[in-house]
Motif scaffolding. Structure first.
Motif, PDB file in Angstrom:
ATOM      1  N   LEU A   1       0.846  -1.191   0.000  1.00  0.00           N
ATOM      2  CA  LEU A   1       0.000   0.000   0.000  1.00  0.00           C
ATOM      3  C   LEU A   1       0.883   1.244   0.000  1.00  0.00           C
ATOM      4  O   LEU A   1       1.735   1.406   0.872  1.00  0.00           O
ATOM      5  N   GLN A   2       0.686   2.102  -1.009  1.00  0.00           N
ATOM      6  CA  GLN A   2       1.462   3.339  -1.120  1.00  0.00           C
ATOM      7  C   GLN A   2       0.580   4.544  -0.838  1.00  0.00           C
ATOM      8  O   GLN A   2      -0.512   4.672  -1.396  1.00  0.00           O
ATOM      9  N   LEU A   3       1.049   5.430   0.032  1.00  0.00           N
ATOM     10  CA  LEU A   3       0.356   6.670   0.350  1.00  0.00           C
ATOM     11  C   LEU A   3       1.194   7.848  -0.134  1.00  0.00           C
ATOM     12  O   LEU A   3       2.407   7.878   0.091  1.00  0.00           O
ATOM     13  N   GLU A   4       0.544   8.801  -0.784  1.00  0.00           N
ATOM     14  CA  GLU A   4       1.256   9.963  -1.326  1.00  0.00           C
ATOM     15  C   GLU A   4       0.461  11.224  -1.036  1.00  0.00           C
ATOM     16  O   GLU A   4      -0.753  11.266  -1.238  1.00  0.00           O
ATOM     17  N   SER A   5       1.128  12.259  -0.552  1.00  0.00           N
ATOM     18  CA  SER A   5       0.447  13.522  -0.267  1.00  0.00           C
ATOM     19  C   SER A   5       0.117  14.246  -1.569  1.00  0.00           C
ATOM     20  O   SER A   5       0.886  14.207  -2.530  1.00  0.00           O
ATOM     21  N   ALA A   6      -1.039  14.894  -1.592  1.00  0.00           N
ATOM     22  CA  ALA A   6      -1.422  15.661  -2.777  1.00  0.00           C
ATOM     23  C   ALA A   6      -0.568  16.926  -2.897  1.00  0.00           C
ATOM     24  O   ALA A   6      -0.237  17.350  -4.002  1.00  0.00           O
ATOM     25  N   ARG A   7      -0.219  17.524  -1.786  1.00  0.00           N
ATOM     26  CA  ARG A   7       0.596  18.737  -1.808  1.00  0.00           C
ATOM     27  C   ARG A   7       2.073  18.387  -1.823  1.00  0.00           C
ATOM     28  O   ARG A   7       2.471  17.271  -1.495  1.00  0.00           O
ATOM     29  N   THR A   8       2.864  19.347  -2.224  1.00  0.00           N
ATOM     30  CA  THR A   8       4.312  19.189  -2.244  1.00  0.00           C
ATOM     31  C   THR A   8       4.939  20.214  -1.305  1.00  0.00           C
ATOM     32  O   THR A   8       4.304  21.188  -0.913  1.00  0.00           O
ATOM     33  N   GLY A   9       6.198  20.010  -0.977  1.00  0.00           N
ATOM     34  CA  GLY A   9       6.928  20.981  -0.175  1.00  0.00           C
ATOM     35  C   GLY A   9       6.573  20.957   1.297  1.00  0.00           C
ATOM     36  O   GLY A   9       5.584  20.347   1.718  1.00  0.00           O
ATOM     37  N   LEU A  10       7.427  21.617   2.084  1.00  0.00           N
ATOM     38  CA  LEU A  10       7.259  21.680   3.535  1.00  0.00           C
ATOM     39  C   LEU A  10       7.236  23.122   4.000  1.00  0.00           C
ATOM     40  O   LEU A  10       8.058  23.940   3.567  1.00  0.00           O
TER      41      LEU A  10
ATOM     42  N   ASP B   1       8.668  18.905   9.280  1.00  0.00           N
ATOM     43  CA  ASP B   1       9.631  17.920   8.800  1.00  0.00           C
ATOM     44  C   ASP B   1       8.940  16.798   8.038  1.00  0.00           C
ATOM     45  O   ASP B   1       9.590  15.936   7.462  1.00  0.00           O
ATOM     46  N   LYS B   2       7.602  16.814   8.050  1.00  0.00           N
ATOM     47  CA  LYS B   2       6.835  15.836   7.272  1.00  0.00           C
ATOM     48  C   LYS B   2       5.446  16.390   7.030  1.00  0.00           C
ATOM     49  O   LYS B   2       4.967  17.272   7.753  1.00  0.00           O
ATOM     50  N   ILE B   3       4.775  15.899   5.998  1.00  0.00           N
ATOM     51  CA  ILE B   3       3.421  16.346   5.688  1.00  0.00           C
ATOM     52  C   ILE B   3       2.391  15.562   6.482  1.00  0.00           C
ATOM     53  O   ILE B   3       1.414  16.114   6.976  1.00  0.00           O
ATOM     54  N   PHE B   4       2.610  14.256   6.602  1.00  0.00           N
ATOM     55  CA  PHE B   4       1.696  13.440   7.393  1.00  0.00           C
ATOM     56  C   PHE B   4       2.475  12.364   8.133  1.00  0.00           C
ATOM     57  O   PHE B   4       3.594  12.003   7.764  1.00  0.00           O
ATOM     58  N   ASP B   5       1.865  11.882   9.198  1.00  0.00           N
ATOM     59  CA  ASP B   5       2.521  10.895  10.055  1.00  0.00           C
ATOM     60  C   ASP B   5       1.469   9.885  10.498  1.00  0.00           C
ATOM     61  O   ASP B   5       0.339  10.262  10.852  1.00  0.00           O
ATOM     62  N   ILE B   6       1.827   8.598  10.473  1.00  0.00           N
ATOM     63  CA  ILE B   6       0.891   7.542  10.856  1.00  0.00           C
ATOM     64  C   ILE B   6       1.358   6.894  12.154  1.00  0.00           C
ATOM     65  O   ILE B   6       2.508   6.423  12.248  1.00  0.00           O
ATOM     66  N   ILE B   7       0.460   6.884  13.135  1.00  0.00           N
ATOM     67  CA  ILE B   7       0.775   6.331  14.454  1.00  0.00           C
ATOM     68  C   ILE B   7      -0.312   5.314  14.819  1.00  0.00           C
ATOM     69  O   ILE B   7      -1.501   5.660  14.822  1.00  0.00           O
ATOM     70  N   PRO B   8       0.056   4.061  15.107  1.00  0.00           N
ATOM     71  CA  PRO B   8      -0.955   3.059  15.458  1.00  0.00           C
ATOM     72  C   PRO B   8      -1.610   3.360  16.795  1.00  0.00           C
ATOM     73  O   PRO B   8      -1.022   4.032  17.653  1.00  0.00           O
ATOM     74  N   GLU B   9      -2.835   2.856  16.965  1.00  0.00           N
ATOM     75  CA  GLU B   9      -3.518   2.986  18.248  1.00  0.00           C
ATOM     76  C   GLU B   9      -2.681   2.301  19.327  1.00  0.00           C
ATOM     77  O   GLU B   9      -1.899   1.393  19.045  1.00  0.00           O
ATOM     78  N   GLY B  10      -2.855   2.714  20.568  1.00  0.00           N
ATOM     79  CA  GLY B  10      -2.017   2.204  21.652  1.00  0.00           C
ATOM     80  C   GLY B  10      -2.327   0.792  22.090  1.00  0.00           C
ATOM     81  O   GLY B  10      -2.345   0.512  23.283  1.00  0.00           O
ATOM     82  N   THR B  11      -2.591  -0.088  21.160  1.00  0.00           N
ATOM     83  CA  THR B  11      -2.787  -1.505  21.481  1.00  0.00           C
ATOM     84  C   THR B  11      -1.751  -2.325  20.738  1.00  0.00           C
ATOM     85  O   THR B  11      -1.285  -1.933  19.663  1.00  0.00           O
TER      86      THR B  11
END
Length: 432
Positions: free
Chosen positions: A203-212, A217-227
């Protein structure tokens, strides 16, 4: 409402991303005039039934949008009441290599700006952030049955995604499910499943916007639920991994360094540049203006392209239902009324109704001693096309095949404002 939903989806997917012209903005008086024309059209139109088909609605929208494009092009070529010849002094931007930098002049007609040619070096293009997940065997069932969730953080906004893995679902099923979930959320991320030659998918995820932005330091970040289960599932999918970080565009103009969040930049409110590739080390591209003859050809080509587009719409909707016959006949009549005059200055009408420009013949016509007479022909063609496009934009339903049920009583009819949008081609449903 299913039909309306389908039609709106067609409109959004086909035209919503079109470039917005400054001629799409109107004064209140202009909007009032358009509305009054719509109401008048509705007031005088007979009662009719239309075919219960999605194609009818799509055809009406295609007619309206392409008529609008013609009107916008004509507006860009009409400077006050001075005629089309004055618009041909409108500058056209040029780039030494359009495959590296595409240039567009965005200055106002008639401006005598002093912007001169300039050199630009492109060192880095603006890039989106890409998270490439792990490649897993598509048919394997590595993620146990259960419920999982993760947070997707974007600057100051956080989204929670929840998904279930059901009995019998493979890795590919789960990846497809997540891709649909993220895309349907409309939060500015593209999601798709990539396959390799080894029967694996990721599975590939890509931001629609470019640049920072500053401080990012990142456009999006994925963090799993605390389980533990959600953590393990996220690690297995690997969608938290930033494999290609976002970058700003880096370029120099006449040796002065610049950065930008996207690959479309504006210089001196005169040029709009689209950066497509980096320049070779130590080399640059020159941005300037085309010669006057080239500018005439390019501006006129834009008008011809807009005309040809509506001819294509009419042709594509022909066939057994003969949906586009009336539109094709109406639009083809415009250049046919001036055929000999237009062909003498390089605008050749083909058998299918489309127009082809002979640029060499056009260049001779607009630089000859009788160029004023040639511009009169172009003005007449432009005005006639604008009149026909205005009518099509106000009432695209005029070109739809329909059965007349009853004519209104002349002189004793009245307007029904709630149906005006139907005659603008934007509301179509079996219940209308």
């Amino acid at each position: 409402m299913a039909t309306i939903d389908t039609v709106y989806h067609y409109y959004l997917s086909t035209y919503a991303n079109s470039t917005v012209s400054r001629y799409d903005s109107h004064k209140k008086s202009e909007l009032r005039d358009i509305y009054n024309q719509m109401v008048k059209t509705n007031k005088e139109s007979p009662l009719y039934k239309i075919q219960n088909s999605k194609d009818v609605a799509k055809f009406a929208i295609d007619v309206k949008e392409n008529a609008r494009r013609i009107k916008n092009v004509i507006s860009s070529l009409s400077a006050g009441d001075t005629g089309i010849e004055s618009a041909f002094s409108k500058k056209v931007a040029s780039s030494t290599d359009d495959s590296i930098i595409e240039a567009r002049y965005i200055g106002t007609n008639g401006n005598t700006d002093s912007t001169e040619d300039f050199e630009i070096e492109v060192r880095q293009l603006a890039q989106p952030q890409i998270n490439m997940g792990n490649f897993l065997l598509s048919n394997a069932k590595d993620i146990p049955v259960g419920s999982y969730s993760f947070d997707l953080n974007m600057s100051s906004v956080s989204f929670e995604f929840q998904f279930n893995v059901n009995e019998g679902e493979t890795n590919r099923n789960v990846q497809d499910k997540l891709a649909r979930l993220i895309k349907s959320a409309n939060i500015g991320l593209k999601a798709k499943v990539i396959e390799n030659d080894d029967g694996q998918s990721a599975l590939q995820l890509e931001s629609a916007r470019t640049g920072l932005n500053d401080g990012e330091d990142k456009i999006f970040d994925i963090i799993p639920e605390g389980t533990t289960t959600s953590y393990v599932a996220t690690q297995l999918l690997g969608i938290h991994q930033i494999t290609s970080p976002a970058n700003n565009a880096s370029f120099s103009v006449n040796g002065v360094e610049h950065t930008a969040y996207s690959n479309t930049v504006t210089i001196d409110q005169t040029f709009e540049l689209t950066l497509k590739d980096t320049t070779a080390e130590g080399e640059s591209e020159t941005i300037g203006y085309k010669t006057s003859v080239d500018a005439v050809a390019d501006n006129l080509q834009e008008l011809v392209d807009s005309y040809n587009s509506i001819i294509d719409i009419a042709t594509n909707h022909r066939g057994e239902k003969q949906q586009g016959d009336k539109l094709l006949a109406d639009m083809r009549n415009v250049p046919m009324n001036y055929r000999s005059e237009l062909e003498s200055i390089g605008l050749r009408t083909q058998d299918d109704g489309r127009i082809y420009i002979d640029k060499a013949l056009l260049a001779d016509a607009v630089t000859s001693e009788d160029s004023k007479e040639n511009f009169k022909v172009l003005n007449a063609f432009k005005n006639a096309l604008n009149e026909r496009a205005t009518a099509a934009s106000i009432n695209p339903m005029n070109y739809v095949n329909k059965i007349v049920v009853a004519y209104k009583n002349p002189g004793h009819n009245f307007a029904t404002p709630y149906i005006s949008s139907l005659y603008a081609g934007m509301m179509m449903d079996r219940y209308c």
